[in-house]
Write an enzyme that holds these catalytic residues in place. Sequence first.
Site, mmCIF file in Angstrom:
data_model
loop_
_atom_site.group_PDB
_atom_site.id
_atom_site.type_symbol
_atom_site.label_atom_id
_atom_site.label_comp_id
_atom_site.label_asym_id
_atom_site.label_seq_id
_atom_site.Cartn_x
_atom_site.Cartn_y
_atom_site.Cartn_z
ATOM 1 N N HIS A 245 -3.348 6.714 3.339
ATOM 2 C CA HIS A 245 -3.477 5.505 2.462
ATOM 3 C C HIS A 245 -4.815 5.109 3.128
ATOM 4 O O HIS A 245 -5.685 5.234 4.161
ATOM 5 C CB HIS A 245 -2.980 4.376 2.159
ATOM 6 C CG HIS A 245 -3.352 3.539 1.987
ATOM 7 N ND1 HIS A 245 -3.771 3.115 0.981
ATOM 8 C CD2 HIS A 245 -3.655 1.953 2.913
ATOM 9 C CE1 HIS A 245 -3.890 1.632 1.229
ATOM 10 N NE2 HIS A 245 -3.648 1.005 1.940
ATOM 11 N N ASN B 225 -10.024 0.064 -0.442
ATOM 12 C CA ASN B 225 -8.351 -0.337 -0.083
ATOM 13 C C ASN B 225 -8.082 -0.799 -1.895
ATOM 14 O O ASN B 225 -8.017 -1.792 -1.649
ATOM 15 C CB ASN B 225 -8.326 -0.972 1.431
ATOM 16 C CG ASN B 225 -6.607 -1.264 0.663
ATOM 17 O OD1 ASN B 225 -5.928 -0.954 0.153
ATOM 18 N ND2 ASN B 225 -6.281 -1.553 2.254
ATOM 19 N N CYS C 208 0.792 -0.715 -0.001
ATOM 20 C CA CYS C 208 -0.121 -0.279 -0.248
ATOM 21 C C CYS C 208 0.651 1.276 -0.310
ATOM 22 O O CYS C 208 0.350 2.374 -0.547
ATOM 23 C CB CYS C 208 -0.572 -0.155 0.888
ATOM 24 S SG CYS C 208 -2.112 -1.243 1.300
HETATM 25 N N1 COA Z 1 -18.188 -8.938 8.686
HETATM 26 C C1 COA Z 1 -19.322 -9.099 9.923
HETATM 27 N N2 COA Z 1 -18.719 -9.562 11.051
HETATM 28 C C2 COA Z 1 -17.440 -10.044 11.100
HETATM 29 C C3 COA Z 1 -16.548 -9.567 9.512
HETATM 30 C C4 COA Z 1 -17.569 -8.824 8.663
HETATM 31 N N3 COA Z 1 -17.130 -8.320 7.197
HETATM 32 N N4 COA Z 1 -15.497 -9.528 9.896
HETATM 33 C C5 COA Z 1 -15.264 -9.356 10.949
HETATM 34 N N5 COA Z 1 -16.115 -10.132 11.723
HETATM 35 C C6 COA Z 1 -16.659 -10.091 12.770
HETATM 36 C C7 COA Z 1 -14.947 -10.549 13.330
HETATM 37 O O1 COA Z 1 -15.511 -12.583 13.615
HETATM 38 C C8 COA Z 1 -15.533 -10.606 14.948
HETATM 39 O O2 COA Z 1 -16.579 -11.288 15.785
HETATM 40 P P1 COA Z 1 -15.949 -12.248 16.974
HETATM 41 O O3 COA Z 1 -16.249 -11.049 18.078
HETATM 42 O O4 COA Z 1 -17.421 -12.754 17.360
HETATM 43 O O5 COA Z 1 -14.967 -12.891 16.818
HETATM 44 C C9 COA Z 1 -15.876 -9.365 14.820
HETATM 45 O O6 COA Z 1 -16.953 -8.746 13.610
HETATM 46 C C10 COA Z 1 -15.065 -8.179 15.377
HETATM 47 O O7 COA Z 1 -13.975 -8.559 14.703
HETATM 48 P P2 COA Z 1 -12.581 -7.958 14.825
HETATM 49 O O8 COA Z 1 -11.131 -8.305 13.221
HETATM 50 O O9 COA Z 1 -12.256 -7.527 16.314
HETATM 51 O O10 COA Z 1 -13.295 -6.388 13.746
HETATM 52 P P3 COA Z 1 -12.758 -4.203 13.379
HETATM 53 O O11 COA Z 1 -13.453 -4.203 14.423
HETATM 54 O O12 COA Z 1 -11.358 -5.019 14.089
HETATM 55 O O13 COA Z 1 -12.483 -4.334 12.215
HETATM 56 C C11 COA Z 1 -10.833 -4.348 10.059
HETATM 57 C C12 COA Z 1 -12.188 -5.636 11.213
HETATM 58 C C13 COA Z 1 -10.069 -5.884 8.770
HETATM 59 C C14 COA Z 1 -12.274 -3.676 9.245
HETATM 60 C C15 COA Z 1 -10.168 -4.070 10.924
HETATM 61 O O14 COA Z 1 -9.778 -3.720 12.460
HETATM 62 C C16 COA Z 1 -9.449 -3.192 9.856
HETATM 63 O O15 COA Z 1 -9.268 -2.325 9.014
HETATM 64 N N6 COA Z 1 -7.934 -3.627 10.467
HETATM 65 C C17 COA Z 1 -7.239 -2.470 9.406
HETATM 66 C C18 COA Z 1 -6.655 -3.602 8.265
HETATM 67 C C19 COA Z 1 -5.716 -2.725 7.321
HETATM 68 O O16 COA Z 1 -5.323 -1.357 7.526
HETATM 69 N N7 COA Z 1 -5.052 -3.391 6.356
HETATM 70 C C20 COA Z 1 -4.614 -2.958 4.912
HETATM 71 C C21 COA Z 1 -3.302 -2.383 5.760
HETATM 72 S S1 COA Z 1 -3.056 -1.516 3.941
#
Ligand code: COA
Length: 332
Positions: free
Chosen positions: A258, A288, A118
């Site tokens: 980003h 993204n 990224c």
């Molecule tokens: N729909 C519904 N629920 C979902 C889901 C989806 N698409 N994806 C994950 N969940 C659930 C998980 O299973 C988890 O359930 P649980 O509490 O029963 O275990 C819950 O939602 C919370 O998951 P979590 O991973 O803690 O969510 P989050 O708030 O961290 O959001 C991301 C997840 C991926 C959106 C977030 O962590 C993120 O954006 N991270 C950075 C990613 C990034 O920047 N990547 C590229 C770098 S360049």
Amino acid sequence: MYSHSKVDSIKIVGLGKCLPKRILTNLDLEKMVDTSEDWITTRTGIKERRIVDKEYASILGSDASLKALKRASIKPKDVELIIVATITPDTQFPSTACYIQKDIGAKNAAVLDVSAACAGFVYALGLAWSLVGGGFYKNALVVGSEILSSITDWKDRSTCILFGDGAGACVVVPAKPSSGMLGMYLGGDGNFADLLILPAGGSRLPAANQTVKKRLHYIKMQGNELFKIAVRIMVECAQKVLKKCGLKNSDLDLLIPHQANLRIINAVAKRLNLTQEQVFVNIHKYGNMSSASTAVALCEAYEQGRIKKGDIVVLDAFGGGLVWGSCVIKWT
Ligand code: COA
């Protein structure tokens, strides 16, 4: 870290972008995996993303490049260097830059790809700065082009909601000192490689029946961990590069971060004390797009009149590697 004391500056004289026509909405994703429009919007800020039908990285990249060259009034045959940032190249080799060179008719250009996820577009701008600012080439075409849909696991709800396809390009030429590119900060930490990775298909784990069965040709991500590091690093990057240029946060006219998650962008903006008007956001439309995110955002910000002559613009990117990069541009 380097600045114009070592090399001459460069400026951007043309910008272009290319987004596939097909739109995949959160409602469409509801039908594909166990998710909801509300969850995706609240947790990421993404409403929809663009997905290719049959196009690949060089097709989007060539289209964006031709638009950027037209705006720069530079003919393809006069392009001296093409740098393409991508983690989804047409082929492992030749480089995607080779295909773009052929497609746009830039037969006199040196060509290479950069792999910095990224942060790829900022890294590619850094290379262009050293090579054009250093006098090796008179101009460069810098492209970020990604087909993330080709490495997205459409059965994994934790990742497939995040990514999209697209390309952005810019043309750079030498500039007077204290204008154009003022400063750049690039970094990385391979200790965090496993947080965001495409495990198979390289020399470590070549493609085989088992790698396909285990779905190892798709993006694997530890989202939660990345989130925290992303906010910290992006804040540090912007602060370091501004300081290097003798500027304060309040001097900044537009931050182009980003576009990984709206909550990351908002947290970075808050810690940098920036208002909404000082931050460019288009994640709701595209998700993204890795290296293409900052390239497309820069182009769109310009097209929308958000960047004016004399403005201080900061690109701030972070991605798998981990890698990060930030640069300050005084728009000319
Ligand atoms: N729909 C519904 N629920 C979902 C889901 C989806 N698409 N994806 C994950 N969940 C659930 C998980 O299973 C988890 O359930 P649980 O509490 O029963 O275990 C819950 O939602 C919370 O998951 P979590 O991973 O803690 O969510 P989050 O708030 O961290 O959001 C991301 C997840 C991926 C959106 C977030 O962590 C993120 O954006 N991270 C950075 C990613 C990034 O920047 N990547 C590229 C770098 S360049």
